[in-house]
Design a protein around this motif. Structure first.
Motif, PDB file in Angstrom:
ATOM      1  N   ALA A 130      46.245  84.626  59.040  1.00  0.00           N
ATOM      2  CA  ALA A 130      45.353  84.569  58.010  1.00  0.00           C
ATOM      3  C   ALA A 130      45.734  85.244  56.887  1.00  0.00           C
ATOM      4  O   ALA A 130      45.607  84.796  55.761  1.00  0.00           O
ATOM      5  N   PHE A 131      46.440  86.342  56.833  1.00  0.00           N
ATOM      6  CA  PHE A 131      46.755  87.355  55.918  1.00  0.00           C
ATOM      7  C   PHE A 131      48.330  87.512  55.653  1.00  0.00           C
ATOM      8  O   PHE A 131      48.640  88.234  54.613  1.00  0.00           O
ATOM      9  N   VAL A 145      37.590  89.677  56.816  1.00  0.00           N
ATOM     10  CA  VAL A 145      37.095  88.507  57.665  1.00  0.00           C
ATOM     11  C   VAL A 145      38.492  87.378  57.585  1.00  0.00           C
ATOM     12  O   VAL A 145      39.115  87.071  56.674  1.00  0.00           O
ATOM     13  N   ALA A 146      38.482  86.587  58.954  1.00  0.00           N
ATOM     14  CA  ALA A 146      39.658  85.870  58.928  1.00  0.00           C
ATOM     15  C   ALA A 146      39.179  84.560  59.699  1.00  0.00           C
ATOM     16  O   ALA A 146      38.485  84.690  60.809  1.00  0.00           O
ATOM     17  N   VAL A 147      39.658  83.358  59.125  1.00  0.00           N
ATOM     18  CA  VAL A 147      39.583  82.351  59.889  1.00  0.00           C
ATOM     19  C   VAL A 147      40.709  81.555  60.337  1.00  0.00           C
ATOM     20  O   VAL A 147      41.436  81.548  59.634  1.00  0.00           O
ATOM     21  N   GLN A 202      39.736  76.542  58.655  1.00  0.00           N
ATOM     22  CA  GLN A 202      38.918  77.185  57.620  1.00  0.00           C
ATOM     23  C   GLN A 202      38.455  75.902  56.911  1.00  0.00           C
ATOM     24  O   GLN A 202      38.678  74.684  56.920  1.00  0.00           O
ATOM     25  N   GLN A 203      37.461  76.395  55.958  1.00  0.00           N
ATOM     26  CA  GLN A 203      36.561  75.307  55.324  1.00  0.00           C
ATOM     27  C   GLN A 203      35.558  74.657  56.150  1.00  0.00           C
ATOM     28  O   GLN A 203      35.166  73.830  55.535  1.00  0.00           O
ATOM     29  N   GLY A 204      35.221  75.202  57.184  1.00  0.00           N
ATOM     30  CA  GLY A 204      34.103  74.461  57.936  1.00  0.00           C
ATOM     31  C   GLY A 204      33.147  75.178  58.338  1.00  0.00           C
ATOM     32  O   GLY A 204      32.074  75.046  59.029  1.00  0.00           O
ATOM     33  N   GLY A 205      32.879  76.486  57.247  1.00  0.00           N
ATOM     34  CA  GLY A 205      31.657  77.253  57.387  1.00  0.00           C
ATOM     35  C   GLY A 205      31.679  78.441  58.592  1.00  0.00           C
ATOM     36  O   GLY A 205      30.804  79.413  58.510  1.00  0.00           O
ATOM     37  N   LEU A 206      32.851  78.641  58.985  1.00  0.00           N
ATOM     38  CA  LEU A 206      32.878  79.649  60.135  1.00  0.00           C
ATOM     39  C   LEU A 206      33.038  81.135  59.340  1.00  0.00           C
ATOM     40  O   LEU A 206      32.530  82.020  59.816  1.00  0.00           O
ATOM     41  N   GLY A 207      33.685  81.252  58.250  1.00  0.00           N
ATOM     42  CA  GLY A 207      33.964  82.441  57.376  1.00  0.00           C
ATOM     43  C   GLY A 207      32.530  82.935  57.082  1.00  0.00           C
ATOM     44  O   GLY A 207      32.243  83.884  57.099  1.00  0.00           O
ATOM     45  N   ARG A 208      31.738  81.859  56.326  1.00  0.00           N
ATOM     46  CA  ARG A 208      30.260  82.324  56.060  1.00  0.00           C
ATOM     47  C   ARG A 208      29.450  82.850  57.336  1.00  0.00           C
ATOM     48  O   ARG A 208      28.567  83.688  57.006  1.00  0.00           O
ATOM     49  N   TYR A 240      32.193  85.156  45.085  1.00  0.00           N
ATOM     50  CA  TYR A 240      31.894  84.809  46.343  1.00  0.00           C
ATOM     51  C   TYR A 240      30.897  85.775  46.809  1.00  0.00           C
ATOM     52  O   TYR A 240      29.627  85.339  47.404  1.00  0.00           O
ATOM     53  N   TYR A 241      31.091  87.111  46.904  1.00  0.00           N
ATOM     54  CA  TYR A 241      30.389  88.234  47.548  1.00  0.00           C
ATOM     55  C   TYR A 241      29.129  88.313  46.631  1.00  0.00           C
ATOM     56  O   TYR A 241      28.167  88.654  47.407  1.00  0.00           O
TER      57      TYR A 241
HETATM   58  C1  COA Z   1      38.383  83.461  53.268  1.00  0.00           C
HETATM   59  C2  COA Z   1      38.124  82.779  54.893  1.00  0.00           C
HETATM   60  C3  COA Z   1      37.689  84.023  55.806  1.00  0.00           C
HETATM   61  C4  COA Z   1      36.911  81.912  54.700  1.00  0.00           C
HETATM   62  O1  COA Z   1      36.595  81.284  55.885  1.00  0.00           O
HETATM   63  P1  COA Z   1      36.409  79.730  55.983  1.00  0.00           P
HETATM   64  O2  COA Z   1      35.556  79.331  57.195  1.00  0.00           O
HETATM   65  O3  COA Z   1      37.402  79.004  55.516  1.00  0.00           O
HETATM   66  O4  COA Z   1      35.023  79.647  54.657  1.00  0.00           O
HETATM   67  P2  COA Z   1      33.730  78.843  54.865  1.00  0.00           P
HETATM   68  O5  COA Z   1      34.032  77.442  55.213  1.00  0.00           O
HETATM   69  O6  COA Z   1      32.737  79.703  55.479  1.00  0.00           O
HETATM   70  O7  COA Z   1      33.561  78.986  53.351  1.00  0.00           O
HETATM   71  C5  COA Z   1      33.346  77.928  52.440  1.00  0.00           C
HETATM   72  C6  COA Z   1      33.791  78.369  50.884  1.00  0.00           C
HETATM   73  O8  COA Z   1      33.143  79.874  50.459  1.00  0.00           O
HETATM   74  C7  COA Z   1      34.594  80.384  50.315  1.00  0.00           C
HETATM   75  N1  COA Z   1      34.781  81.605  50.919  1.00  0.00           N
HETATM   76  C8  COA Z   1      34.385  81.867  52.278  1.00  0.00           C
HETATM   77  N2  COA Z   1      34.709  83.184  52.755  1.00  0.00           N
HETATM   78  C9  COA Z   1      35.311  83.875  51.487  1.00  0.00           C
HETATM   79  C10 COA Z   1      35.546  85.432  51.184  1.00  0.00           C
HETATM   80  N3  COA Z   1      35.825  86.265  52.169  1.00  0.00           N
HETATM   81  N4  COA Z   1      36.144  85.302  50.089  1.00  0.00           N
HETATM   82  C11 COA Z   1      36.194  84.510  49.151  1.00  0.00           C
HETATM   83  N5  COA Z   1      35.598  83.186  49.363  1.00  0.00           N
HETATM   84  C12 COA Z   1      35.164  82.794  50.363  1.00  0.00           C
HETATM   85  C13 COA Z   1      35.666  79.502  50.845  1.00  0.00           C
HETATM   86  O9  COA Z   1      36.633  79.594  49.919  1.00  0.00           O
HETATM   87  C14 COA Z   1      34.885  78.148  50.443  1.00  0.00           C
HETATM   88  O10 COA Z   1      34.636  77.982  49.228  1.00  0.00           O
HETATM   89  P3  COA Z   1      34.844  76.317  48.420  1.00  0.00           P
HETATM   90  O11 COA Z   1      33.810  75.520  49.418  1.00  0.00           O
HETATM   91  O12 COA Z   1      34.229  76.354  47.113  1.00  0.00           O
HETATM   92  O13 COA Z   1      36.102  76.001  48.482  1.00  0.00           O
HETATM   93  C15 COA Z   1      39.194  82.020  55.325  1.00  0.00           C
HETATM   94  O14 COA Z   1      39.501  81.004  54.752  1.00  0.00           O
HETATM   95  C16 COA Z   1      40.508  82.956  55.695  1.00  0.00           C
HETATM   96  O15 COA Z   1      40.464  83.455  56.739  1.00  0.00           O
HETATM   97  N6  COA Z   1      41.314  83.146  54.740  1.00  0.00           N
HETATM   98  C17 COA Z   1      42.365  83.907  54.749  1.00  0.00           C
HETATM   99  C18 COA Z   1      41.917  85.341  54.696  1.00  0.00           C
HETATM  100  C19 COA Z   1      41.315  85.881  53.771  1.00  0.00           C
HETATM  101  O16 COA Z   1      41.413  85.692  52.575  1.00  0.00           O
HETATM  102  N7  COA Z   1      40.023  86.445  53.873  1.00  0.00           N
HETATM  103  C20 COA Z   1      39.214  86.951  52.901  1.00  0.00           C
HETATM  104  C21 COA Z   1      39.141  88.374  52.421  1.00  0.00           C
HETATM  105  S1  COA Z   1      38.859  89.767  53.439  1.00  0.00           S
END
Ligand code: COA
Length: 169
Positions: free
Chosen positions: A23-24, A83-85, A90-96, A121-122
């Motif tokens: 992820a990173f 947080v990493a998906v 990604q983009q399926g709500g798991l990060g949220r 975002y935060y």
């Molecule tokens: C960032 C990350 C954790 C988001 O998880 P995800 O499951 O893809 O996101 P979700 O589907 O829950 O969220 C949907 C939206 O929130 C944004 N989002 C979610 N988590 C985020 C985060 N931590 N920071 C910024 N934006 C985020 C997504 O970009 C997306 O935005 P959009 O719909 O306008 O495109 C994932 O994409 C990832 O692992 N990225 C690489 C590592 C990273 O950058 N982590 C965040 C910093 S700790």
């Protein structure tokens, strides 16, 4: 099959590390946030994974840090993230979902939180702001507008953020 939220201790540490590399990138250890957690372990009860059919899909880790005020005050804080998906999911709500789980657990314990992340975002989804952090010093470079905090007891003064070694939440 739906992804299941589990305590991060249920997942092998090597699997988490491999996910974070995907992820990173493998240069992630140079980041300032990594220096803040040196010598500490992820906080049980605040760190989670999502698994599906035995496969790791995502993780969030929280870490014990502290604010050492220039006035002598010491305030325990929790560093949220990374947080990493899994890239393919990604983009399926798991990060949220992961972030919401960690923050709900922290709020239930009345903890004060900090993170380095996207203020839009935060702020928009989770109520973090940079209002308290202007005087905080970190052990590495940080973009000030990305240094965010949340909680009634977050310190507003000048001071240093450092790892809180041998601490629980
Ligand atoms: C960032 C990350 C954790 C988001 O998880 P995800 O499951 O893809 O996101 P979700 O589907 O829950 O969220 C949907 C939206 O929130 C944004 N989002 C979610 N988590 C985020 C985060 N931590 N920071 C910024 N934006 C985020 C997504 O970009 C997306 O935005 P959009 O719909 O306008 O495109 C994932 O994409 C990832 O692992 N990225 C690489 C590592 C990273 O950058 N982590 C965040 C910093 S700790």
């Amino acid at each position: 099959m739906a992804a299941e939220l589990v305590a991060i201790e249920a997942v092998a540490g090597a699997a988490i590390e491999a996910l974070l590399d995907r992820a990173f990138g493998t240069d992630r250890h140079q980041r300032t946030a990594y220096r803040l957690r040196a010598g500490t372990a992820p906080l049980a009860g605040l760190s989670f994974a999502l698994v599906e059919a035995g496969a790791l899909l995502g993780s969030i880790q929280c870490w014990p840090v502290r604010f050492l005020g220039d006035d002598g005050a010491e305030v325990p804080l929790v560093l949220v993230g990374p947080v990493a998906v899994e890239p393919a999911r990604q983009q399926g709500g798991l990060g949220r979902r992961l972030t919401a789980a960690a923050l709900a657990a922290a709020d239930a314990r009345g903890l004060n939180l900090m993170l380095i992340g996207d203020p839009d975002y935060y702020g928009r989804f989770f109520g973090f702001t940079a209002a308290a952090t202007a005087g905080w010093r970190l052990p590495g470079p940080v973009e000030r507008h990305r240094l965010l905090a949340r909680g009634a007891g977050v310190p507003h003064g000048d001071g240093t953020i450092a790892p809180r070694v041998t601490a629980s939440a």
